[in-house]
Design a protein around this motif. Structure first.
Motif: not given
Length: 545
Positions: A258-276
């Protein structure tokens, strides 16, 4: 009964746990787990009051009695094992000593007018009533039973405890704690020096124990059968899990996923926002949207990368192939004084077989392994090692033969002088001694760390016959799993003694049962087949009721 509330403890810059909480209730059985150095012993010392919390509260009711079994038992000597055990029984032992003194005074009163017989008799009645209330008259019998359950012979029970080896003294120290029957038992690795039969006895004792138990133990079978709750120390946090050790591992794995999934999800979201943000930062029309995204990211609580258990990986170098007949034991007799351990003993071990040698104390397990390894000569008969056999022998005493002033790297280098520094570093790293740990002096290593050094030397030699006497003693679960995986892929022959049932199940494909009261018996198949065919988990096992 005992409660940790918001407890913080650190040594210098090393933080063990922060704001940690758990509760030990009356009659509850808890397993305390965590990597080496996480702070398990510190938890015990906080409970006993030997150390104080830096912050938070450790609540110990005043009337609660606590018995603490630790690996350092001190210098026991000067009285019998039975007397040493009884002496640890607390108030009832003190009352027993006072009764003996009062009886002596009453005898002296017959010839000494200076003795106030009336006062002595009155005190004797008071002490005797309390002594009887606490079960004092059954104390010696209970002590005998516990010592026998832990594997001591009648000769050892009656003999001077000072003549016993360190491992047997540990059993006497454990017996002292068990006899005292405190409200809370704190047990630090109580199975380290026990054989399988004694472990089974201890399991039954602890399951039926009316008081609370908190224990560290590297034997997962014991944890599964005794505890109903796990408290884990890891990464500065204390976490509680309701269930045995298997349940804890499953729950921990689910949490980690669960922690791995939450961390991976947040990293993906952060990466998307930073690209924007990077894409539209220079466009005035998007300025407000970019600023909104930046403010949003500033407010987000960033998740730390999940902590992961690093599984060690040992890999035996490919050993040369031996002949088909690896060990031949023919007509062997071995006695120690009047005690005959082996008489007319025969055994043939062939290439690729993995023999688990089992039996009660005194049946001759270690004696057989010593004769196979050439460390002991039979009185009559022969032990022949086959053609092309290169033997590697692991015994507990080898840990005592390590040079204390050497570092781990120096010890490995002295064993393998032809090996380059890179090879030695890789070897040390495979056994958990990476970076600065490889330069630790042997003298400061724990029992488990010393065992890993001995096993590393054995691995380097790449023998095609392994003779292993209790190789998993002192090893943590991570190291045990790595050893099992390495030996599962090992192509040579193994003869071993172990009290670890997970180790027995994973490796044995033959079982040799030794008994002081019956001829040796061999069983085809592994440990589970042995248990199924015999209906017991240890030869000569005493009743556990």
């Amino acid at each position: 009964m005992i409660a940790f509330t918001g407890v913080t403890k650190q040594y210098g810059a090393q933080i063990l746990f922060v704001d940690g909480s758990f509760q030990l209730n009356p009659g509850e059985k808890i397993g305390l787990v965590g990597p080496n150095g996480a702070g398990k012993t510190t938890v015990f010392r906080l409970i006993t009051g030997e150390e104080a919390a830096d912050d938070g509260v450790v609540d110990r009711p005043r009337r609660v009695t606590i018995g603490y079994f630790r690996q350092d038992v001190g210098d026991l000597k000067g009285r019998s094992a039975l007397a040493e055990t009884i002496a640890g029984a607390g108030e009832v032992a003190e009352l027993g000593e006072e009764l003996a003194q009062l009886e002596a005074q009453m005898e002296a009163a017959a010839t000494d007018d200076g003795v106030d017989l009336e006062r002595v008799v009155e005190r004797y009645g008071e002490v005797q009533a309390r002594y009887q209330e606490l079960g004092g008259y059954e104390l010696a019998a209970r002590a005998q039973s516990i010592l026998a359950g832990l594997g001591l012979s009648q000769e050892q029970i009656a003999g001077d405890v000072g003549r016993l080896s360190g491992g047997w003294k540990m059993r006497v120290a454990l017996a002292r704690i068990l006899l005292a029957r405190p409200d809370v038992l704190l047990l630090d690795e109580p199975t380290n020096y026990l054989d399988l039969e004694s472990i089974l006895w201890l399991e039954a004792f602890l399951r039926d124990y009316p008081g609370a138990v908190m224990m560290t133990c590297h034997d997962r079978d014991v944890m599964n059968r005794v505890v109903s709750k796990i408290v884990e120390i890891d990464g500065g946090a204390l976490r509680s899990y309701s269930g045995n050790y298997d349940f804890y591992e499953q729950a921990r794995a689910l949490e980690a996923a669960r922690r791995e999934a939450e961390f991976a999800s947040q990293q993906a979201m952060l990466a998307k926002e930073l690209r924007f943000i990077e894409r539209f930062r220079a466009q005035p029309a998007k300025a407000s949207a970019v600023q909104s995204r930046i403010k949003k990211l500033d407010k987000i609580e960033k998740l730390e990368p999940p902590r992961r258990i690093v599984e060690r990986s040992f890999e035996f170098r490919r050993a040369p192939r031996s002949g088909n007949d690896v060990i031949k034991v023919a007509g062997v007799r071995k006695a120690y004084g009047a005690r005959v351990v082996h008489d007319g003993f025969d055994l043939m071990v062939r290439r690729g077989e993995r023999w688990a040698v089992m039996g009660e104390n005194g049946a001759g397990k270690s004696t057989l392994l010593k004769m196979i390894a050439g460390a002991l000569e039979p009185d009559t008969g022969s032990v022949t090692i086959g053609a092309g056999v290169q033997l590697g022998y692991y015994a507990q005493h080898q840990m005592d033969q390590l040079e204390g002033d050497r570092s781990v790297l120096d010890e490995l280098g002295a064993h393998a002088p032809q090996a380059g520094l890179g090879v030695l570093r890789n070897l040390a790293g495979a056994f958990g001694f990476s970076d600065d740990d490889a330069h630790k002096p042997i003298s400061v290593l724990s029992g488990g760390e010393k065992a890993r050094v001995v096993l590393a030397k054995l691995l380097y030699d790449a023998p095609n016959l392994l003779v292993l006497d209790e190789p998993t003693n002192h090893l943590d679960q991570v190291t045990k799993r790595a050893i099992v995986r390495a030996l599962a892929d090992y192509e040579g022959t193994i003869v071993f003694v172990s009290h670890d049932r997970a180790f027995l199940r994973a490796l044995a494909n033959r079982v040799l049962e030794l008994s002081a009261a019956a001829p040796p018996r061999s069983y085809g198949g592994g440990y589970d087949e042995y248990v199924s065919s015999t209906g017991r988990e240890a030869p000569g096992m005493r009743a556990l009721s």
